[in-house]
Write a protein that holds these residues in place. Structure first.
Motif, PDB file in Angstrom:
ATOM      1  N   LEU A  71       0.842  -1.276   0.067  1.00  0.00           N
ATOM      2  CA  LEU A  71       0.035   0.117  -0.003  1.00  0.00           C
ATOM      3  C   LEU A  71       0.912   1.392   0.095  1.00  0.00           C
ATOM      4  CD1 LEU A  71      -2.768   1.462   0.148  1.00  0.00           C
ATOM      5  CD2 LEU A  71      -2.814   1.288   2.665  1.00  0.00           C
ATOM      6  N   ALA A  72       1.895   1.294   0.672  1.00  0.00           N
ATOM      7  CA  ALA A  72       2.761   2.457   0.827  1.00  0.00           C
ATOM      8  C   ALA A  72       3.775   2.788  -0.568  1.00  0.00           C
ATOM      9  CB  ALA A  72       3.897   2.326   1.856  1.00  0.00           C
ATOM     10  N   VAL A  73       3.753   1.459  -1.329  1.00  0.00           N
ATOM     11  CA  VAL A  73       4.435   1.527  -2.597  1.00  0.00           C
ATOM     12  C   VAL A  73       3.285   2.228  -3.633  1.00  0.00           C
ATOM     13  CG1 VAL A  73       5.452   0.371  -4.667  1.00  0.00           C
ATOM     14  CG2 VAL A  73       6.062   0.016  -2.293  1.00  0.00           C
ATOM     15  N   ALA A  74       2.140   1.583  -3.314  1.00  0.00           N
ATOM     16  CA  ALA A  74       0.927   2.258  -4.263  1.00  0.00           C
ATOM     17  C   ALA A  74       0.667   3.646  -3.995  1.00  0.00           C
ATOM     18  CB  ALA A  74      -0.264   1.289  -4.000  1.00  0.00           C
ATOM     19  N   LEU A  75       0.626   4.224  -2.818  1.00  0.00           N
ATOM     20  CA  LEU A  75       0.497   5.426  -2.502  1.00  0.00           C
ATOM     21  C   LEU A  75       1.635   6.287  -3.114  1.00  0.00           C
ATOM     22  CD1 LEU A  75      -0.991   5.213   1.210  1.00  0.00           C
ATOM     23  CD2 LEU A  75      -2.279   5.638  -1.024  1.00  0.00           C
ATOM     24  N   ASP A  76       2.863   5.956  -2.739  1.00  0.00           N
ATOM     25  CA  ASP A  76       4.065   6.666  -3.361  1.00  0.00           C
ATOM     26  C   ASP A  76       4.125   6.847  -4.990  1.00  0.00           C
ATOM     27  OD1 ASP A  76       5.359   6.741  -0.952  1.00  0.00           O
ATOM     28  OD2 ASP A  76       6.445   5.142  -1.197  1.00  0.00           O
ATOM     29  N   VAL A  77       3.390   5.995  -5.628  1.00  0.00           N
ATOM     30  CA  VAL A  77       3.247   6.185  -7.271  1.00  0.00           C
ATOM     31  C   VAL A  77       2.097   6.772  -7.672  1.00  0.00           C
ATOM     32  CG1 VAL A  77       5.145   4.500  -7.572  1.00  0.00           C
ATOM     33  CG2 VAL A  77       2.839   3.748  -7.643  1.00  0.00           C
ATOM     34  N   GLY A  78       1.342   6.992  -6.700  1.00  0.00           N
ATOM     35  CA  GLY A  78       0.043   7.970  -7.233  1.00  0.00           C
ATOM     36  C   GLY A  78      -1.201   7.248  -7.126  1.00  0.00           C
ATOM     37  N   TYR A  79      -1.345   6.115  -6.628  1.00  0.00           N
ATOM     38  CA  TYR A  79      -2.674   5.320  -6.487  1.00  0.00           C
ATOM     39  C   TYR A  79      -3.132   5.685  -5.249  1.00  0.00           C
ATOM     40  CZ  TYR A  79      -1.596   2.973 -11.027  1.00  0.00           C
ATOM     41  OH  TYR A  79      -1.443   2.928 -12.098  1.00  0.00           O
ATOM     42  N   SER A  80      -4.407   5.721  -5.165  1.00  0.00           N
ATOM     43  CA  SER A  80      -5.312   6.240  -4.054  1.00  0.00           C
ATOM     44  C   SER A  80      -5.686   4.839  -3.155  1.00  0.00           C
ATOM     45  CB  SER A  80      -6.198   7.062  -4.374  1.00  0.00           C
ATOM     46  OG  SER A  80      -7.202   6.476  -5.243  1.00  0.00           O
ATOM     47  N   SER A  81      -5.773   3.923  -3.772  1.00  0.00           N
ATOM     48  CA  SER A  81      -6.190   2.544  -3.094  1.00  0.00           C
ATOM     49  C   SER A  81      -5.328   1.389  -3.772  1.00  0.00           C
ATOM     50  CB  SER A  81      -7.582   2.124  -3.431  1.00  0.00           C
ATOM     51  OG  SER A  81      -7.693   1.749  -4.925  1.00  0.00           O
ATOM     52  N   HIS A  82      -5.301   0.291  -2.752  1.00  0.00           N
ATOM     53  CA  HIS A  82      -4.576  -0.909  -3.022  1.00  0.00           C
ATOM     54  C   HIS A  82      -5.321  -1.490  -4.240  1.00  0.00           C
ATOM     55  CE1 HIS A  82      -3.276  -5.093  -2.617  1.00  0.00           C
ATOM     56  NE2 HIS A  82      -2.140  -4.676  -1.639  1.00  0.00           N
ATOM     57  N   GLU A  83      -6.567  -1.647  -4.475  1.00  0.00           N
ATOM     58  CA  GLU A  83      -7.211  -2.417  -5.506  1.00  0.00           C
ATOM     59  C   GLU A  83      -6.819  -1.688  -6.819  1.00  0.00           C
ATOM     60  OE1 GLU A  83      -8.569  -0.925  -2.738  1.00  0.00           O
ATOM     61  OE2 GLU A  83      -9.073  -3.063  -1.767  1.00  0.00           O
ATOM     62  N   ALA A  84      -6.778  -0.403  -6.875  1.00  0.00           N
ATOM     63  CA  ALA A  84      -6.577   0.253  -8.082  1.00  0.00           C
ATOM     64  C   ALA A  84      -5.138  -0.190  -8.432  1.00  0.00           C
ATOM     65  CB  ALA A  84      -6.742   1.646  -8.138  1.00  0.00           C
ATOM     66  N   PHE A  85      -4.277  -0.121  -7.787  1.00  0.00           N
ATOM     67  CA  PHE A  85      -2.991  -0.297  -7.841  1.00  0.00           C
ATOM     68  C   PHE A  85      -2.641  -1.838  -8.315  1.00  0.00           C
ATOM     69  CE2 PHE A  85       1.287  -1.712  -6.192  1.00  0.00           C
ATOM     70  CZ  PHE A  85       2.185  -1.096  -7.090  1.00  0.00           C
ATOM     71  N   THR A  86      -3.352  -2.647  -7.674  1.00  0.00           N
ATOM     72  CA  THR A  86      -3.258  -4.048  -7.971  1.00  0.00           C
ATOM     73  C   THR A  86      -3.630  -4.309  -9.354  1.00  0.00           C
ATOM     74  OG1 THR A  86      -3.352  -4.632  -5.608  1.00  0.00           O
ATOM     75  CG2 THR A  86      -3.662  -6.317  -7.381  1.00  0.00           C
ATOM     76  N   ARG A  87      -4.620  -3.744  -9.680  1.00  0.00           N
ATOM     77  CA  ARG A  87      -5.182  -4.128 -10.918  1.00  0.00           C
ATOM     78  C   ARG A  87      -4.404  -3.518 -12.179  1.00  0.00           C
ATOM     79  NH1 ARG A  87     -10.201  -2.640  -9.832  1.00  0.00           N
ATOM     80  NH2 ARG A  87      -9.904  -0.434  -9.873  1.00  0.00           N
ATOM     81  N   ALA A  88      -3.993  -2.291 -11.783  1.00  0.00           N
ATOM     82  CA  ALA A  88      -3.068  -1.810 -13.027  1.00  0.00           C
ATOM     83  C   ALA A  88      -1.627  -2.407 -13.094  1.00  0.00           C
ATOM     84  CB  ALA A  88      -2.922  -0.161 -12.535  1.00  0.00           C
ATOM     85  N   PHE A  89      -1.263  -2.822 -11.685  1.00  0.00           N
ATOM     86  CA  PHE A  89       0.109  -3.662 -11.833  1.00  0.00           C
ATOM     87  C   PHE A  89      -0.080  -5.195 -12.527  1.00  0.00           C
ATOM     88  CE2 PHE A  89       3.658  -6.232 -10.010  1.00  0.00           C
ATOM     89  CZ  PHE A  89       4.271  -4.991  -9.739  1.00  0.00           C
TER      90      PHE A  89
END
Length: 118
Positions: A71-89
């Protein structure tokens, strides 16, 4: 330096910050329309897609180097949620951030085990 090269330099220098098409176009010294058009022709993708891919690549590097908090990595790269980051990743790399972290750990243990046995 041509407008696309200027844009790429600007993006690479500022991709951790919020970027707009206006910012990138101004860096390239051209209009928004022209920058969108020539950037797409030169790179094969839109500016938004390039920036997103660049941020995800940086996140993958961070996770591969052992970052424990996805989650910290997701927030650092501009994602506001774990879910959105996981989907994009997953869309970009074909595995989840957890899967990337687990794969890294598996490689480390395999290497460690191989060093111990031989």
């Amino acid at each position: 330096m041509n407008p696309v090269a200027k844009a790429l330099w600007f993006i690479e220098s500022h991709f951790t910050q919020e970027l707009t098409l206006d910012d990138v176009a101004n860096a390239g010294g051209v209009s928004r329309y022209h920058m969108s058009r020539v950037f797409g022709i030169a790179t094969g993708c839109s500016i938004v897609r390039y920036v997103r891919s660049r941020r995800l690549t940086e996140a993958a590097r961070t996770l591969a180097s052992g970052a424990p908090d996805i989650l910290a990595v997701a927030l650092d790269v501009g994602y506001s949620s774990h879910e959105a980051f996981t989907r994009a990743f997953r869309d970009q790399f074909g595995l989840t951030p957890r899967g990337a972290t687990n794969a890294r750990q598996s490689r480390r243990y395999r290497t460690y085990g191989a060093d111990q046995n031989g």
